[in-house]
Scaffold this motif. Structure first.
Motif, PDB file in Angstrom:
ATOM      1  N   ALA A 106     -30.666 -37.116  33.254  1.00  0.00           N
ATOM      2  CA  ALA A 106     -31.678 -36.147  32.806  1.00  0.00           C
ATOM      3  C   ALA A 106     -33.066 -36.769  32.833  1.00  0.00           C
ATOM      4  N   SER A 107     -33.169 -38.033  32.439  1.00  0.00           N
ATOM      5  CA  SER A 107     -34.467 -38.714  32.424  1.00  0.00           C
ATOM      6  C   SER A 107     -34.970 -38.971  33.835  1.00  0.00           C
ATOM      7  N   LEU A 108     -34.061 -39.310  34.746  1.00  0.00           N
ATOM      8  CA  LEU A 108     -34.468 -39.503  36.141  1.00  0.00           C
ATOM      9  C   LEU A 108     -34.994 -38.206  36.745  1.00  0.00           C
ATOM     10  N   GLU A 109     -34.338 -37.109  36.403  1.00  0.00           N
ATOM     11  CA  GLU A 109     -34.776 -35.810  36.910  1.00  0.00           C
ATOM     12  C   GLU A 109     -36.157 -35.446  36.380  1.00  0.00           C
ATOM     13  N   LYS A 110     -36.434 -35.795  35.119  1.00  0.00           N
ATOM     14  CA  LYS A 110     -37.748 -35.495  34.507  1.00  0.00           C
ATOM     15  C   LYS A 110     -38.787 -36.570  34.802  1.00  0.00           C
ATOM     16  N   ASN A 111     -38.318 -37.674  35.408  1.00  0.00           N
ATOM     17  CA  ASN A 111     -39.198 -38.802  35.697  1.00  0.00           C
ATOM     18  C   ASN A 111     -39.836 -39.342  34.416  1.00  0.00           C
ATOM     19  N   SER A 112     -39.005 -39.500  33.385  1.00  0.00           N
ATOM     20  CA  SER A 112     -39.498 -39.980  32.097  1.00  0.00           C
ATOM     21  C   SER A 112     -38.513 -40.986  31.527  1.00  0.00           C
ATOM     22  N   ILE A 113     -39.047 -42.119  30.996  1.00  0.00           N
ATOM     23  CA  ILE A 113     -38.184 -43.133  30.396  1.00  0.00           C
ATOM     24  C   ILE A 113     -38.271 -43.107  28.875  1.00  0.00           C
ATOM     25  N   MET A 114     -38.952 -42.118  28.330  1.00  0.00           N
ATOM     26  CA  MET A 114     -39.046 -41.964  26.882  1.00  0.00           C
ATOM     27  C   MET A 114     -37.869 -41.120  26.393  1.00  0.00           C
ATOM     28  N   LEU A 115     -37.038 -41.712  25.537  1.00  0.00           N
ATOM     29  CA  LEU A 115     -35.870 -41.003  25.014  1.00  0.00           C
ATOM     30  C   LEU A 115     -36.216 -40.356  23.679  1.00  0.00           C
ATOM     31  N   SER A 116     -36.082 -39.055  23.655  1.00  0.00           N
ATOM     32  CA  SER A 116     -36.371 -38.318  22.423  1.00  0.00           C
ATOM     33  C   SER A 116     -35.091 -38.088  21.642  1.00  0.00           C
ATOM     34  N   LYS A 117     -35.250 -37.878  20.357  1.00  0.00           N
ATOM     35  CA  LYS A 117     -34.116 -37.569  19.511  1.00  0.00           C
ATOM     36  C   LYS A 117     -33.478 -36.253  19.952  1.00  0.00           C
ATOM     37  N   GLU A 118     -34.303 -35.344  20.396  1.00  0.00           N
ATOM     38  CA  GLU A 118     -33.819 -34.033  20.843  1.00  0.00           C
ATOM     39  C   GLU A 118     -32.851 -34.179  22.020  1.00  0.00           C
ATOM     40  N   LEU A 119     -33.220 -35.006  22.999  1.00  0.00           N
ATOM     41  CA  LEU A 119     -32.355 -35.196  24.169  1.00  0.00           C
ATOM     42  C   LEU A 119     -31.051 -35.894  23.781  1.00  0.00           C
ATOM     43  N   LEU A 120     -31.135 -36.873  22.907  1.00  0.00           N
ATOM     44  CA  LEU A 120     -29.942 -37.585  22.489  1.00  0.00           C
ATOM     45  C   LEU A 120     -28.988 -36.669  21.719  1.00  0.00           C
ATOM     46  N   LEU A 121     -29.540 -35.846  20.830  1.00  0.00           N
ATOM     47  CA  LEU A 121     -28.694 -34.922  20.058  1.00  0.00           C
ATOM     48  C   LEU A 121     -28.049 -33.887  20.975  1.00  0.00           C
ATOM     49  N   LYS A 122     -28.803 -33.426  21.958  1.00  0.00           N
ATOM     50  CA  LYS A 122     -28.265 -32.468  22.923  1.00  0.00           C
ATOM     51  C   LYS A 122     -27.105 -33.100  23.703  1.00  0.00           C
ATOM     52  N   SER A 123     -27.274 -34.352  24.072  1.00  0.00           N
ATOM     53  CA  SER A 123     -26.232 -35.061  24.837  1.00  0.00           C
ATOM     54  C   SER A 123     -24.988 -35.302  23.991  1.00  0.00           C
ATOM     55  N   ILE A 124     -25.192 -35.638  22.721  1.00  0.00           N
ATOM     56  CA  ILE A 124     -24.058 -35.859  21.818  1.00  0.00           C
ATOM     57  C   ILE A 124     -23.282 -34.553  21.617  1.00  0.00           C
ATOM     58  N   LYS A 125     -24.026 -33.462  21.412  1.00  0.00           N
ATOM     59  CA  LYS A 125     -23.392 -32.162  21.230  1.00  0.00           C
ATOM     60  C   LYS A 125     -22.567 -31.796  22.466  1.00  0.00           C
ATOM     61  N   ARG A 126     -23.126 -32.040  23.629  1.00  0.00           N
ATOM     62  CA  ARG A 126     -22.437 -31.736  24.887  1.00  0.00           C
ATOM     63  C   ARG A 126     -21.137 -32.533  24.994  1.00  0.00           C
ATOM     64  N   GLU A 127     -21.165 -33.807  24.623  1.00  0.00           N
ATOM     65  CA  GLU A 127     -19.989 -34.663  24.707  1.00  0.00           C
ATOM     66  C   GLU A 127     -18.909 -34.211  23.715  1.00  0.00           C
ATOM     67  N   MET A 128     -19.326 -33.842  22.513  1.00  0.00           N
ATOM     68  CA  MET A 128     -18.344 -33.441  21.486  1.00  0.00           C
ATOM     69  C   MET A 128     -17.730 -32.094  21.795  1.00  0.00           C
ATOM     70  N   GLU A 129     -18.502 -31.222  22.444  1.00  0.00           N
ATOM     71  CA  GLU A 129     -17.966 -29.907  22.807  1.00  0.00           C
ATOM     72  C   GLU A 129     -16.848 -30.032  23.841  1.00  0.00           C
ATOM     73  N   LYS A 130     -16.871 -31.080  24.648  1.00  0.00           N
ATOM     74  CA  LYS A 130     -15.823 -31.294  25.638  1.00  0.00           C
ATOM     75  C   LYS A 130     -14.463 -31.443  24.972  1.00  0.00           C
ATOM     76  N   GLU A 131     -14.459 -31.965  23.742  1.00  0.00           N
ATOM     77  CA  GLU A 131     -13.214 -32.167  23.010  1.00  0.00           C
ATOM     78  C   GLU A 131     -12.990 -31.108  21.936  1.00  0.00           C
ATOM     79  N   GLY A 132     -13.778 -30.052  22.007  1.00  0.00           N
ATOM     80  CA  GLY A 132     -13.609 -28.959  21.074  1.00  0.00           C
ATOM     81  C   GLY A 132     -14.063 -29.267  19.659  1.00  0.00           C
ATOM     82  N   LYS A 133     -14.974 -30.209  19.511  1.00  0.00           N
ATOM     83  CA  LYS A 133     -15.456 -30.578  18.174  1.00  0.00           C
ATOM     84  C   LYS A 133     -16.751 -29.853  17.845  1.00  0.00           C
TER      85      LYS A 133
END
Length: 434
Positions: free
Chosen positions: A407-434
């Motif tokens: 996602a950061s490569l696509e946006k050409n940004s190396i700044m990691l926001s809390k928003e992006l990290l939380l979105k990624s965590i949510k995406r990973e947990m949804e894969k397991e139905g959590k």
């Protein structure tokens, strides 16, 4: 390598010529001198197994067709220029290979000619107590019912053929005939985050791998203990079981193979045992680490016998137990739950290691070790906060970081926001139905 091969072939040529001179012309038979020295594969092989002259003849006969297809034919032609039957010499012809393939009868003739007492004394050479046959280095192929056993073709294991003729060996690939995947990794022990008690138990496995030969031979325990080592790794998915097995191989110079149980287990009676036998025969004496992932599929608890299916399923487990106990390397079984494994296996494990879900501090370390250095965090305490709040495993965190990196490569940004990290965590947990 070529010098060793030449010496072996020259020795076999002298033996064969001497025997034929004795048989056809009545000359006295004598064994030529033979000695290899150096630190090359064949020399090391002969020294390791302490082969007698008779066993060297056996070995040389098995390898010569792979180098000189017409070796025996040309020598015999000198004594039978017009051709004809020569049953005493044994040997068979194949469909594509045009030269003679030696049989057990061939070797027996070279060693003893037609001397009955001498022939009887050499028959033990083909017994399973001979290390060449015991360790599946040599094989006498089966013959039809009623035919003499020694009329079977003498075969050298293809991997030994490769290492003796090229000096190297190609590892087998995942296939129907070899249902196991070779595991490798660029990661190191430093990339693996585990509790101290787990590290201590892993160190025990490393110590065994390092000292097993000395343990079994120099300390004379080979007569009293099983030849190999059996370990159970259990715990939730993503806690480092597979990576630990792979790193054990990497740091002890052992090849690691993950067994594909879906290719081993068969609904047909006897097929599962056959597939397991093929696998263990291939691995025997290679010093490989065998890793059975999701081992519950075949190592699970045996059931009461209600029907024929239960009976044969239990036979499969019993057969597997037997093969694992006789395997002379490290076997690792991995399961999510210890209780899923049959108790008959549990008491035979040398080591049982629990891989727990990482605690908050361990999760923070995993985040820090996995996150690429190019990234900048909008909040220096962000990883600690995530580690304390979300109970993720190492594999979860690796998946999340792969996603945010893309996602950061696509946006050409190396700044990691809390928003992006939380979105990624949510995406990973949804894969397991959590």
């Amino acid at each position: 390598m070529s010098k060793e091969i030449q010496q072996i072939i020259s020795f076999l040529h002298s033996i064969t010529s001497n025997r034929l001179e004795s048989y056809f012309n009545g000359k006295s038979f004598s064994f030529p001198d033979f000695k290899l020295s150096g630190d090359l594969p064949i020399s090391n092989f002969l020294k390791h197994y302490k082969l007698s002259k008779a066993e060297v003849v056996l070995f040389a006969s098995s390898i010569v067709p792979h180098i000189l297809p017409g070796f025996f034919d040309k020598i015999i032609e000198k004594y039978l220029p017009n051709g004809g039957e020569f049953p005493e010499f044994g040997g068979v012809k194949l469909d594509q290979h045009r030269g003679m393939i030696p049989t057990g009868e061939t070797v027996l003739f070279l060693l003893a000619g037609t001397d009955i007492q001498l022939r009887l004394s050499f028959i033990a050479l083909f017994d399973s107590s001979n290390p060449l046959f015991k360790h599946n280095i040599l094989l006498l192929t089966s013959v039809k019912s009623g035919e003499p056993k020694l009329s079977g073709k003498l075969q050298l294991d293809p991997e030994y053929v490769e290492v003796f003729t090229t000096g190297k060996i190609s590892l087998p690939s995942l296939s129907i005939n070899f249902p196991a995947e070779h595991l490798q990794t660029e990661m190191t022990w430093e990339d693996l985050v585990l509790p101290d008690q787990v590290w201590n138990q892993i160190k025990d496995l490393q110590i065994w791998l390092k000292h097993k030969e000395t343990l079994l031979s120099d300390f004379d325990l080979g007569r009293k203990v099983k030849p190999g080592y059996r370990a159970l790794f259990y715990g939730p998915p993503g806690t480092g079981k597979t990576l630990t097995a792979t790193l054990l191989g990497k740091y002890t110079n052992k090849e690691v193979f993950r067994i594909d149980l879906s290719m081993i287990v068969s609904k047909y009676i006897g097929e599962t045992e056959k597939n397991l036998s093929t696998l263990f025969d291939k691995a025997e004496n290679k010093d490989w680490i065998l890793f059975f992932d999701e081992a519950d599929a075949i190592f699970g608890k045996r059931t009461g016998v209600r029907d024929a299916h239960d009976k044969y399923a239990n036979q499969e487990v019993s057969y597997l137990l037997q093969r694992i106990e006789s395997y002379n390397g490290l076997v690792i079984l991995a399961s999510n739950f210890r209780n899923n494994i049959d108790t008959a296996f549990i008491r035979r494990f040398n080591s049982i290691i629990y891989f727990p879900p990482p605690k908050a501090e361990e999760r923070r370390l995993i985040w820090e070790k996995t996150l690429p250095q190019q990234f900048t965090l909008e909040n220096e305490h962000l990883l600690k906060e995530l580690a304390e709040r979300y109970e993720l495993t190492g594999s979860h965190i690796l998946n999340i970081i792969q996603y945010i990196t893309l996602a950061s490569l696509e946006k050409n940004s190396i700044m990691l926001s809390k928003e992006l990290l939380l979105k990624s965590i949510k995406r990973e947990m949804e894969k397991e139905g959590k």
